[in-house]
Design an enzyme around this catalytic site. Sequence first.
Site, PDB file in Angstrom:
ATOM      1  N   HIS A 195      38.766  14.965 -31.200  1.00  0.00           N
ATOM      2  CA  HIS A 195      39.786  13.917 -31.053  1.00  0.00           C
ATOM      3  C   HIS A 195      39.586  12.801 -32.080  1.00  0.00           C
ATOM      4  O   HIS A 195      40.120  11.716 -31.919  1.00  0.00           O
ATOM      5  CB  HIS A 195      39.769  13.328 -29.637  1.00  0.00           C
ATOM      6  CG  HIS A 195      39.745  14.375 -28.564  1.00  0.00           C
ATOM      7  ND1 HIS A 195      38.573  14.798 -27.981  1.00  0.00           N
ATOM      8  CD2 HIS A 195      40.743  15.086 -28.007  1.00  0.00           C
ATOM      9  CE1 HIS A 195      38.851  15.748 -27.090  1.00  0.00           C
ATOM     10  NE2 HIS A 195      40.141  15.947 -27.090  1.00  0.00           N
TER      11      HIS A 195
HETATM   12  S1  FES Z   1      36.346  12.766 -29.940  1.00  0.00           S
HETATM   13 FE1  FES Z   1      36.821  13.724 -28.049  1.00  0.00          FE
HETATM   14  S2  FES Z   1      35.072  14.959 -27.696  1.00  0.00           S
HETATM   15 FE2  FES Z   1      34.615  13.948 -29.563  1.00  0.00          FE
END
Ligand code: FES
Length: 188
Positions: free
Chosen positions: A154
């Site tokens: 993410h």
């Molecule tokens: S940014 Fe979501 S698990 Fe690493």
Amino acid sequence: MAHDASIDTPAVSDGEGVRRRDFINIAAVSAAGAGAVAVVYPLISQMSASADVLAESSTEVDISAVEPGQAIKAIFRKQPVFLRNLKPEEIQAANKVDAASLRDPQTLKERTKEGHENLLITMGVCTHLGCIPLGPFDGNTVLGEFGGYFCPCHGSHYDTAGRIRKGPAPKNLQVPEYEIDGTVVKIG
Ligand code: FES
């Protein structure tokens, strides 16, 4: 015929009674056997759990081959751990940040051992949802916007002290308990 039937009936009944008693006895023995197994199994289970816990309670890693700018991954308690030998410029980059301004305020000094500020040891588990971030190992050159680690799940960016700088992760990469003995790091 009716008389024969009245004679036969008790005989059949006795036979069934015997069979029932046998069944009940067998069932009782089986239950006792199952009970014994049930008592023994948790003991064996506890003993093997203890052995597992002992075996996994610490991990020793030789870092003599890790050059400045490189990192390696090891496994500690079934989770990845990163051992990174920071370059002087990576140490400088971490130290010039005002730690108080960070989401999870910590200095590089607080995250390393005295005299080993170049050796950054963190869990390799993103503090957002647990993905394994990319770092300077396995031929990867994507280190994120702050030159540390990048979690592609993410988009969390960690700096050269493993501190969260951008993206959804709430905390810095966790620093586990460890000791340094020469070129060997004992984690846990
Ligand atoms: S940014 Fe979501 S698990 Fe690493």
